[in-house]
Write a protein that holds these residues in place. Sequence first.
Motif, PDB file in Angstrom:
ATOM      1  N   VAL A  17     -23.018   1.995   6.974  1.00  0.00           N
ATOM      2  CA  VAL A  17     -22.973   3.390   6.506  1.00  0.00           C
ATOM      3  C   VAL A  17     -21.537   3.890   6.563  1.00  0.00           C
ATOM      4  N   PRO A  59     -26.141   2.003  11.371  1.00  0.00           N
ATOM      5  CA  PRO A  59     -26.122   3.448  11.671  1.00  0.00           C
ATOM      6  C   PRO A  59     -26.265   3.797  13.155  1.00  0.00           C
ATOM      7  N   ALA A  72     -28.664  19.071   6.978  1.00  0.00           N
ATOM      8  CA  ALA A  72     -28.336  18.125   5.908  1.00  0.00           C
ATOM      9  C   ALA A  72     -28.529  18.752   4.528  1.00  0.00           C
ATOM     10  N   PRO A  76     -21.279  14.307   6.077  1.00  0.00           N
ATOM     11  CA  PRO A  76     -22.354  13.523   6.689  1.00  0.00           C
ATOM     12  C   PRO A  76     -22.852  14.130   8.011  1.00  0.00           C
ATOM     13  N   ILE A 114     -32.973   9.628   9.695  1.00  0.00           N
ATOM     14  CA  ILE A 114     -32.335   9.190   8.456  1.00  0.00           C
ATOM     15  C   ILE A 114     -33.048   9.800   7.246  1.00  0.00           C
ATOM     16  N   GLY A 138     -32.137  13.209   6.613  1.00  0.00           N
ATOM     17  CA  GLY A 138     -30.808  13.472   6.053  1.00  0.00           C
ATOM     18  C   GLY A 138     -29.638  12.936   6.843  1.00  0.00           C
ATOM     19  N   THR A 155     -26.919  10.335   8.202  1.00  0.00           N
ATOM     20  CA  THR A 155     -26.277   9.093   7.750  1.00  0.00           C
ATOM     21  C   THR A 155     -26.289   8.057   8.876  1.00  0.00           C
ATOM     22  N   ASN A 200     -29.129   3.116   3.182  1.00  0.00           N
ATOM     23  CA  ASN A 200     -28.716   4.413   2.633  1.00  0.00           C
ATOM     24  C   ASN A 200     -29.717   4.965   1.607  1.00  0.00           C
ATOM     25  N   LYS A 202     -31.832   7.693   3.093  1.00  0.00           N
ATOM     26  CA  LYS A 202     -31.199   8.904   3.620  1.00  0.00           C
ATOM     27  C   LYS A 202     -31.626  10.150   2.853  1.00  0.00           C
ATOM     28  N   GLY A 203     -32.136  11.118   3.607  1.00  0.00           N
ATOM     29  CA  GLY A 203     -32.452  12.423   3.021  1.00  0.00           C
ATOM     30  C   GLY A 203     -33.569  12.434   1.998  1.00  0.00           C
TER      31      GLY A 203
END
Lengths: 305, 262
Positions: A9, A20, A236, A242, A259, A262, A264, A299, A302-303
């Motif tokens: 990340v 991460p 986030a 980040p 994760i 949101g 990273t 990734n 993420k979010g």
Amino acid sequence: MDGKINLSVDLGAGLKLANPVLTASGTFGFGHEYSDFIDLNRLGGFIVKGTTLEPRQGNPSPRMAETPSGMINAVGLQNKGVDYFIENIYPTLTDFDSEVIVNVSGAKLDDYVAVAEKLSPLDKIHAIEVNISCPNVKAGGMAFGTTTAGASEVTSAIRKAWPRHLMVKLSPNVTDITEIALAVEGAGADSVSLINTLLAMDIDVERRRPRISTITGGLSGPCVRPIAVRMVWQVAKKVGIPVVGLGGICNADDALQFIMAGATAVQIGTANFIDPTTTIKVIDGLEDYCRRHNISDINELKGII
Amino acid sequence: MPKISKDFILTGRRMLPSGSCLMTFVTADGSELPEIAPGQFVEIKIDDVPSAMLRRPISVCDVRYGTELILFVKPLGQGTHHLVSMPEGKKVNIVVPLGHGFTVGDCKGQRCLLAGGGVGAAPLVYLTRALKQAGATVAVVLGGRSASDVEGVNSLYEAADAVVVSTDDGSAGSKGVVTLNPIFNGQWDRIYCCGPTPMMKAVARIARDKSTWCEVSLENHMACGLGACLCCVEHTDDHGNVCVCTEGPVFNIKRLESWMEK
């Protein structure tokens, strides 16, 4: 899924992690405390314990009370000071593959700046995490982190003194954490980490006394996780930098919640006290999850919430 | 000596009249124990008890045959209650060995007095054997509130040259606290002490006043056991607040002047 899974990340401003998983400041010493149990090189990074300008003896005992699925601590930033760190600890940390991040704390603005200035020549330290949210020191600490003006002021000042990645650790002890996050972003932070501990209290009713010497302290552990996930999700959505999530993470599923909300990257804190191999289990668990769900890059998650 | 985090199997348990339990563990994979020094401790993970999130620090009572780890556990809270009620065959995760134990060193011909109180005396069992093996003369004085506190415990010290008992109510041995036991009138080169804090302070003050070498084993409230959380600190005269879990639990009383007076 047979191919290699990407767990790396990028937190921006030169801070790239092989995975991460970071360790939370104050729960992992200087790393060496855990080297019998895990290969420190496998971590995304470790955040060493809070460093202040002058040595601090910390708070009187008792400093800890166990509560349901959690613990309250009031260590009070006991540490030997930044000069001791530079002379004696830093040389032992330069050979790791993992990123080493120094957590910086202070009682007043000038102290934060002075610590950042002293650390700035250490070229293996690619990032500092600024603690504007410690509930256990009388002056400074959380006082900076509970108003937008205070958070912005301390972040701006350190920004001028610190040339590399600047992570700011936020307090959950506020009405709206997104306002503080936006303030530190505006003041030049490269990332935010949240949450620090929740201000808490526990009473021994038989002895009719608080269980810790400072009466109140900071609550951590699995009991805070749902609050932390909520705050990471809120922040986030608002900031462009980040977010690093922490609060009660004990396994890969917990880390994935942050994760997906949101974050990273994540930090493992109190769980290091329960199982010194937690970090490695989380890293392996993240990879296993990606494999089971046909995800080639962490990734992608993420979010997504 | 490197620390390990490993699964162990409970292979033996014996309840004593005091309500404490003598528990024997072996590694689940059949491997030998790491080197463990008298006075070191372990951290046991208690599963299935939400109120016992943190591991429980328990001092090592004895090590036998390089494979048997013997712990003496008093049920005080929910975590330790759960621990002593575990059936044989149950698996638990243990981090071992932790901390800095008692000094044995070159003790040939030295006259050693080991003073213990209640369940806190447990590490003196292993220490007795280590000191005897190294050629010391060992006397043990055990304290308790009444006979049931010490019943069944004396036999653990079979390696000692002498074992005497003190009870608060006089139901076994000398009446009164440990420090009133006549054995303290003897000539001792070293005193080792492990037990409740008021007792350790009383023993430490006697040793200090007689200029006798003395080590005590502190039992401050701990979280990690690894020197990371800084929750268990004690004030030392030479280095300020230090972690009991890594610098201790055993300290020479020379470092603890302020602790003795607290």
